[in-house]
Motif scaffolding. Structure first.
Motif, PDB file in Angstrom:
ATOM      1  N   TRP A  48      12.067  -3.862  -5.761  1.00  0.00           N
ATOM      2  CA  TRP A  48      11.890  -2.232  -4.737  1.00  0.00           C
ATOM      3  C   TRP A  48      10.584  -2.101  -4.077  1.00  0.00           C
ATOM      4  N   ILE A  49      10.869  -1.775  -3.109  1.00  0.00           N
ATOM      5  CA  ILE A  49       9.798  -1.526  -2.895  1.00  0.00           C
ATOM      6  C   ILE A  49       9.506   0.128  -3.427  1.00  0.00           C
ATOM      7  N   TYR A  50       8.226   0.594  -3.262  1.00  0.00           N
ATOM      8  CA  TYR A  50       8.057   2.746  -3.633  1.00  0.00           C
ATOM      9  C   TYR A  50       7.847   3.037  -2.243  1.00  0.00           C
ATOM     10  N   GLY A  51       8.979   4.610  -2.537  1.00  0.00           N
ATOM     11  CA  GLY A  51       8.302   5.490  -1.191  1.00  0.00           C
ATOM     12  C   GLY A  51       7.748   5.903  -1.578  1.00  0.00           C
ATOM     13  N   SER A  52       7.069   6.505  -2.329  1.00  0.00           N
ATOM     14  CA  SER A  52       5.798   7.549  -2.752  1.00  0.00           C
ATOM     15  C   SER A  52       5.972   7.277  -4.743  1.00  0.00           C
ATOM     16  N   LYS A  97       3.541 -10.280  -5.649  1.00  0.00           N
ATOM     17  CA  LYS A  97       3.338 -11.958  -5.213  1.00  0.00           C
ATOM     18  C   LYS A  97       3.470 -13.216  -6.556  1.00  0.00           C
ATOM     19  N   ASP A  98       2.167 -13.899  -7.198  1.00  0.00           N
ATOM     20  CA  ASP A  98       3.500 -14.832  -8.222  1.00  0.00           C
ATOM     21  C   ASP A  98       2.800 -14.320  -9.271  1.00  0.00           C
ATOM     22  N   GLU A  99       1.859 -12.825  -9.534  1.00  0.00           N
ATOM     23  CA  GLU A  99       1.581 -12.764 -10.718  1.00  0.00           C
ATOM     24  C   GLU A  99       2.549 -11.881 -11.995  1.00  0.00           C
ATOM     25  N   GLY A 123       3.687   2.832  -2.421  1.00  0.00           N
ATOM     26  CA  GLY A 123       3.730   1.722  -1.026  1.00  0.00           C
ATOM     27  C   GLY A 123       3.756   0.215  -1.800  1.00  0.00           C
ATOM     28  N   LEU A 124       3.633   0.536  -3.109  1.00  0.00           N
ATOM     29  CA  LEU A 124       4.014  -1.210  -4.170  1.00  0.00           C
ATOM     30  C   LEU A 124       5.279  -1.440  -3.674  1.00  0.00           C
ATOM     31  N   SER A 125       5.239  -3.082  -3.471  1.00  0.00           N
ATOM     32  CA  SER A 125       6.243  -4.151  -2.936  1.00  0.00           C
ATOM     33  C   SER A 125       6.543  -4.886  -3.947  1.00  0.00           C
ATOM     34  N   CYS A 126       7.466  -4.493  -4.765  1.00  0.00           N
ATOM     35  CA  CYS A 126       7.632  -5.821  -6.393  1.00  0.00           C
ATOM     36  C   CYS A 126       8.724  -6.011  -6.781  1.00  0.00           C
ATOM     37  N   THR A 127       8.850  -7.193  -7.821  1.00  0.00           N
ATOM     38  CA  THR A 127      10.431  -7.354  -8.564  1.00  0.00           C
ATOM     39  C   THR A 127      10.814  -7.301  -9.070  1.00  0.00           C
ATOM     40  N   TRP A 128      11.389  -6.653  -9.952  1.00  0.00           N
ATOM     41  CA  TRP A 128      11.713  -5.735 -11.166  1.00  0.00           C
ATOM     42  C   TRP A 128      12.553  -7.227 -11.464  1.00  0.00           C
TER      43      TRP A 128
END
Length: 96
Positions: free
Chosen positions: A41-45, A61-63, A78-83
Motif C-alpha cells: 500500500w502507498i498512502y496518497g494522503s 523496508k526491512d523493519e 507518501g508512505l509505502s508499506c506492506t500490510w
C-alpha cells in the motif's frame, strides 16, 4: 498516560483514550474490514485510523511494527508499506 510510539514514519497511540476518539469524531468515520492477507500500500494522503479488532504487522523496508485493537495510528502521505494482516482487522479511518 498515552503510550505513543513513533516508528517507520507512523505515529501510534496505544489504548487511545475515549476522550481523544470523541474529539476526533472517530466513531463517525468509515469502517474498513479485511481478512488475514498481505498486500502493498502507498498512502496518497495522510490517513488516521483506529483499530477496532485484529492485529496487523506494518512492514517498511526491512523493519516492522505491529498495530492492534485500541491503537490510533497516523500514516503519513507518501508512505509505502506492506500490510500483513495476522488477525482479521476492522478499523475506522479518515483521510486528512
Amino acid at each position: 498516560m498515552n503510550n505513543v510510539i513513533e516508528k517507520l514514519g507512523l505515529k501510534i497511540i496505544r489504548n487511545a483514550p475515549e476522550e481523544m476518539l470523541t474529539e476526533l469524531g472517530v466513531r463517525q468515520w468509515t469502517i474498513w474490514s479485511c481478512p488475514p492477507s498481505e498486500f502493498q500500500w502507498i498512502y496518497g494522503s495522510k490517513e488516521t485510523c483506529y483499530i477496532l479488532e485484529g492485529k496487523v504487522k506494518i512492514i517498511v523496508k526491512d523493519e516492522s511494527v505491529e498495530i492492534v485493537a485500541g491503537d490510533l495510528v497516523v500514516f503519513p502521505k507518501g508512505l509505502s508499506c506492506t500490510w500483513d494482516i495476522l488477525v482479521a482487522v476492522d478499523k475506522h479511518f479518515s483521510y486528512a
